[in-house]
Every structure is written in C-alpha cells, then in structure tokens.
Design an enzyme around this catalytic site. Sequence first.
Site, short mmCIF file in Angstrom:
data_model
loop_
_atom_site.label_atom_id
_atom_site.label_comp_id
_atom_site.label_asym_id
_atom_site.label_seq_id
_atom_site.Cartn_x
_atom_site.Cartn_y
_atom_site.Cartn_z
N ASP A 60 -21.50 -12.84 13.75
CA ASP A 60 -20.12 -13.49 13.13
C ASP A 60 -19.70 -13.99 14.22
OD1 ASP A 60 -18.58 -11.52 13.40
OD2 ASP A 60 -18.16 -11.36 11.12
N SER A 61 -19.53 -13.70 16.01
CA SER A 61 -18.87 -13.76 16.71
C SER A 61 -19.78 -15.26 17.26
CB SER A 61 -19.59 -12.54 17.73
OG SER A 61 -20.08 -12.66 17.88
N ASP A 99 -25.26 -9.71 11.03
CA ASP A 99 -23.24 -10.08 10.59
C ASP A 99 -23.83 -10.25 9.19
OD1 ASP A 99 -21.29 -8.51 11.17
OD2 ASP A 99 -21.52 -9.48 12.72
N LYS A 129 -25.27 -6.44 8.92
CA LYS A 129 -23.45 -5.53 9.63
C LYS A 129 -22.69 -5.60 8.13
CE LYS A 129 -21.81 -5.61 13.51
NZ LYS A 129 -20.62 -6.63 13.24
N GLU A 131 -18.18 -5.60 7.39
CA GLU A 131 -16.47 -4.88 8.18
C GLU A 131 -16.02 -3.81 7.70
OE1 GLU A 131 -14.48 -7.60 10.20
OE2 GLU A 131 -16.05 -8.06 12.03
N GLU A 198 -15.07 -0.35 17.31
CA GLU A 198 -14.75 -1.54 18.13
C GLU A 198 -13.20 -0.76 18.50
OE1 GLU A 198 -15.48 -4.75 16.98
OE2 GLU A 198 -13.92 -6.82 18.62
O1 KIV Z 1 -20.09 -10.24 15.82
C1 KIV Z 1 -20.39 -9.67 16.89
O2 KIV Z 1 -20.33 -9.89 17.24
C2 KIV Z 1 -19.90 -8.58 16.68
C3 KIV Z 1 -19.98 -7.11 17.34
C4 KIV Z 1 -19.03 -7.17 18.78
C5 KIV Z 1 -20.03 -5.98 16.89
O3 KIV Z 1 -19.83 -7.42 15.90
#
Ligand code: KIV
Length: 296
Positions: A60-61, A99, A129, A131, A198
């Site tokens: 989600d970055s 994500d 993924k 969080e 992280e």
């Molecule tokens: O969204 C992302 O890029 C991440 C990584 C930094 C692990 O969660």
Amino acid sequence: MSAVPCTGGGKVTVPEILSRKSSSPVGSTAKSKITCLTAYDYPTARLLDEAGVDILLVGDSLAMVVLGYDSTLPVTLDEVLMHVRAVRRGTRRALLVADMPYGSYHISLEESVRNAVRLVKEGGAEAVKVEGGERRIELIARLVEAEIPVMGHVGLTPQSVNAMGGFHVQGKTNDAARQVERDARAVEAAGAFAVVLESMPRELAARITEKLHIPTIGIGAGPDCDGQVLVFHDLVGLTIGHTPKFARKYADLGADISRAASEYCDDVRSGRFPSDAESYHSPAELREHLPARQRT
Ligand code: KIV
C-alpha cells in the site's frame, strides 16, 4: 553467486518460503535469505521477477510512491486491485503478495475475508499482507481458514500513522519491545506464513527471528532477519522527498529520467529530434511528386 531456490519449475510458493526459515530443518542447512521488493506495475514486475526476486509485494506504499499521497491511508481496495492485476501479468516465478489497504479489513471479519478473496480471485494474489499483531489474531485465522496465506506486519505499521503520531522506530523501550515481540508471536500463532518486521532495533528483530518458526522479513530491522524487503522506488532512486536511512539506493533512475527528459526537450526545440533515420519515408515513386526539399 546467489542461491536461487527451486521448486517445481522454479516457482516460489508459500511452503517454499516457510522452508527458508533459517532454523528450518527442511532441505540443506544453509538457507538463502528471502528477497522481497514492492512492485506496482507490469514492466517493473517483469524485470524484478526475471532478476530472481522471491516475493513481489504490491504494497500500500503505492499510495505514497506512485499516487503521491503523504500516507498510505487513502489508497482503496479497487486501486490496489488494479495494480495487483498488472503485477500478476508480469510475474511468473515470484510469490505475489497483495497488501490489504487501510479500511479493507477494519470493519468486520466477513467483509475483510470478502476483500481478501477479491485480491486472490480478481487480482491473482497468492497471499495477502495485513498490518498489526495481537489484534489481528482472529482475522488472520479466518483468512487462513479461507485458504488465503497471510503475511503479518508488526513494528512500525504505516496504517497506524495517526495512532502512532508519525513514522517512528518501534520497540525502543523494554515495554515497547515486549509488545512488538508479543505481536510477532501472535501473528505466527494465528497462522501467518511470514511476518514483516518494520523499523525496530536490530537486536529486537534478531531475537524475534530466533524465536519464531516462520520467516521474518525485515525493513529497517537489521541484517539478522530471514529476508529483507525494500520499497522499489527507494531502491532505484525514484522516491520524491525523504527516504529512511535503511533504504539503500542501488540506482539513481530519478536523475536519469530528469536528464533524459531535458535532453529530449533540447533536441526537439533545436530540431535534432527526430532525425531522418527516425522518420518513415514515402515509397520512391511517390517521392518524385513531392517538393524537392522533401525528396531526400
Ligand atoms: O506497503 C509496503 O510497501 C510495505 C513494505 C514496506 C513492507 O508494507
């Protein structure tokens, strides 16, 4: 030479990632570290996949490095899904992890499973993924029950930016370190196949890595994790603005793009682009009817 892991046809799978745990008894004794990078589009996915990256994460970055938001919170499930599909088309060998964006797993368990199923069914993700640690136990268990492999993510969780009051290194006091460790254990107990650690002291990440039976993938968590992940834009110098100290820059594509674009502008303005060789030509018989200056 790096050791490229091989399953049937070289495809990286969830069981294969689990077998790469440094203390896992499966296979040979020396386990090669797991490599993971974020990817958001087709050409990047192809390049990273062909370079042998084990896990491609549609993080989600995306919200920050591609869409220009100042946090990861605004990106929607539909936006992530579109990028997962693009990355799917460019990925053959790597494990594709998507994500779950903020809001897609915070309302109810039922809705969270439905959203994760979309990432798998419509996007082609092989895992998702989420969080958070202890408070995601039930969610992770439900996803695993729905045949969706889950990667956990503890320590600095960027979707908690408002609750945490910024993007800060986590686990720096005894209490905070114990909480991060409890979170990592909770994620493992709930059934996750790997966990991202992280932004935390390397000593804490090393301790968690030693205690868990699933692989840890570090980002800003030192070299002792079972694998590493970086944001692609940080790796190649495409991030605009601040990058954290752990984000080693392996290329400066930002500078290359700026130079290429300004050279192109100069060439167009001065008439150096396009050249005759870069132009199409009329057949010879038609050229005779053209004005003399266009016949060459
Ligand atoms: O969204 C992302 O890029 C991440 C990584 C930094 C692990 O969660």
